[in-house]
Design an enzyme around this catalytic site. Structure first.
Site, PDB file in Angstrom:
ATOM      1  N   VAL A  61       0.741  -0.879  -0.046  1.00  0.00           N
ATOM      2  CA  VAL A  61      -0.041   0.232   0.181  1.00  0.00           C
ATOM      3  C   VAL A  61       0.807   1.499   0.234  1.00  0.00           C
ATOM      4  O   VAL A  61       0.510   2.437  -0.106  1.00  0.00           O
ATOM      5  CB  VAL A  61      -1.428   0.520   1.271  1.00  0.00           C
ATOM      6  CG1 VAL A  61       0.048   0.483   2.521  1.00  0.00           C
ATOM      7  CG2 VAL A  61      -2.079   0.619   1.143  1.00  0.00           C
ATOM      8  N   TYR A  62       2.022   1.112   0.004  1.00  0.00           N
ATOM      9  CA  TYR A  62       2.802   2.470  -0.055  1.00  0.00           C
ATOM     10  C   TYR A  62       2.965   2.664  -1.080  1.00  0.00           C
ATOM     11  O   TYR A  62       3.122   1.987  -2.329  1.00  0.00           O
ATOM     12  CB  TYR A  62       4.526   2.105   0.605  1.00  0.00           C
ATOM     13  CG  TYR A  62       4.352   1.241   2.102  1.00  0.00           C
ATOM     14  CD1 TYR A  62       3.352   2.348   2.787  1.00  0.00           C
ATOM     15  CD2 TYR A  62       5.759   1.580   2.695  1.00  0.00           C
ATOM     16  CE1 TYR A  62       3.334   1.893   4.221  1.00  0.00           C
ATOM     17  CE2 TYR A  62       5.710   0.368   4.386  1.00  0.00           C
ATOM     18  CZ  TYR A  62       4.867   0.910   4.991  1.00  0.00           C
ATOM     19  OH  TYR A  62       4.741   1.428   6.441  1.00  0.00           O
TER      20      TYR A  62
END
Length: 344
Positions: A61-62
């Site tokens: 998700v980064y």
């Protein structure tokens, strides 16, 4: 660099590890952390390896996978020299199966992460959050298959509540599945909630803490003090707003003590804050981040020395907070403490 076992596993990890949240940064949160490209990332990885930091942590998700992609490019050609940790489970899209840790999602997300990282195995795969909708037996069975296939070496969790982690560990034991050996947690001088339940659980069950945001979402950089305006161009106001609230006066009191210890030790405020964490029970590694070489070298100076007992006690006292029931005050009274001696 000191190396410690990751929980009760046989894997040795450095006392400091590197968080790649700044790699490929985009969006309001990750863009405020940093926007490191592959060339810059490779230089930061070089510096880490020179210092003995060989564990690099990221998440799908980064920056919507960009962090994994940049990290993969930065470690290309030296995969055997590094340990790669990534996390999955948080939403990566709007579809019904674009979030969570179901078998289908875990297998697909692992394949996607391997592709972005440019590798055929992940050293540590962590569930980024507990998924209440996915049966824990399904989750653990899928992780077991990923380990058996060689695509994952060790499994862990991140941001779990105590009962969620214990439920997972108990189910792993019943089913003969790999146990979580790591728990990636928020822990700092301005955020000591980890100590109330998760630390005793980790000590009892052999789960090592990987500490994220050791500087309290930028509050312990030494730039925030009473009556002092933030430096021009500072991003602290952007990053701190994502973290849990901290009483201003409490923060100032802690920074006052850090300033005193900085004078005593000749170390910087961030180095002292990180070094304090390294003295805490169950901590396997403290994850440091950096947008540039200067920040990285500054944070690397947190190891190779130790605070003395009086200095640690001073920090313990100024950062202490009253825990909620049932952890305090009853657990600190003689009878309760005799049955459950506090770790700190």
């Amino acid at each position: 660099m000191e190396y410690r076992n990751l929980g009760k596993s046989g894997l040795k990890v450095p006392a400091l590890s590197f968080g790649a949240g700044t790699f490929g940064g985009s969006g309001p949160l990750f863009g405020a952390w940093g926007t490191t490209d592959a060339t810059e990332a490779r230089r930061l990885v070089d510096i880490c390896l020179e210092a003995g930091v060989n564990l690099f942590d990221t998440a799908d998700v980064y920056s919507a996978g960009a962090s994994e992609e940049v990290l993969g490019q930065a470690i290309r050609g030296r995969r055997a020299d590094v340990l790669v940790s990534t996390k999955m489970g948080l939403p990566m899209g709007d579809g019904p199966n674009d979030a969570g840790t179901s078998r289908a999602r875990l297998i697909r997300s692992t394949e996607d992460a391997l592709r972005r990282l440019g590798t055929d195995y992940i050293d540590l795969l962590q569930l980024h959050a507990f998924d209440a909708a996915a049966p824990v037996e399904e989750v653990l069975s899928a992780l077991d298959d990923l380990v058996s296939s060689g695509k994952v070496r060790y499994v862990g969790a991140s941001n779990f509540a105590g009962w969620e982690l214990m439920k997972s560990l108990a189910a792993a034991d019943r089913g003969g599945h790999p146990r979580h050996v790591a728990h990636q947690v928020y822990y700092s001088l301005v955020g000591r909630d980890y100590e109330w339940e998760l630390m005793p659980l980790g000590a009892d069950q052999g789960v090592g803490a990987l500490v994220w945001s050791p500087l309290g979402w930028g509050r312990l950089t030494g730039k925030i003090r009473r009556g002092v305006a933030l430096p021009q161009g500072s991003r602290l106001h952007q990053t701190a707003e994502f973290g849990p609230p901290v009483d201003d006066e409490k923060l100032f009191e802690i920074v006052d003590v850090l300033d005193i210890l900085a004078e005593e030790t000749g170390r910087s405020v961030p180095q002292i804050a990180i070094n304090w964490l390294l003295s805490r029970p169950t901590v396997s590694s403290v994850i440091i981040g950096a947008r540039n070489e200067g920040q990285l070298r500054q944070n690397l100076g947190a190891v190779g020395w130790s605070l003395n007992a009086d200095q640690i006690a001073h920090l313990d006292a100024v950062s202490a907070v009253t825990a909620p029931y049932p952890y305090f005050p009853y657990r600190r009274q003689e009878g309760f403490a005799r049955l459950n001696p506090p770790l700190v």
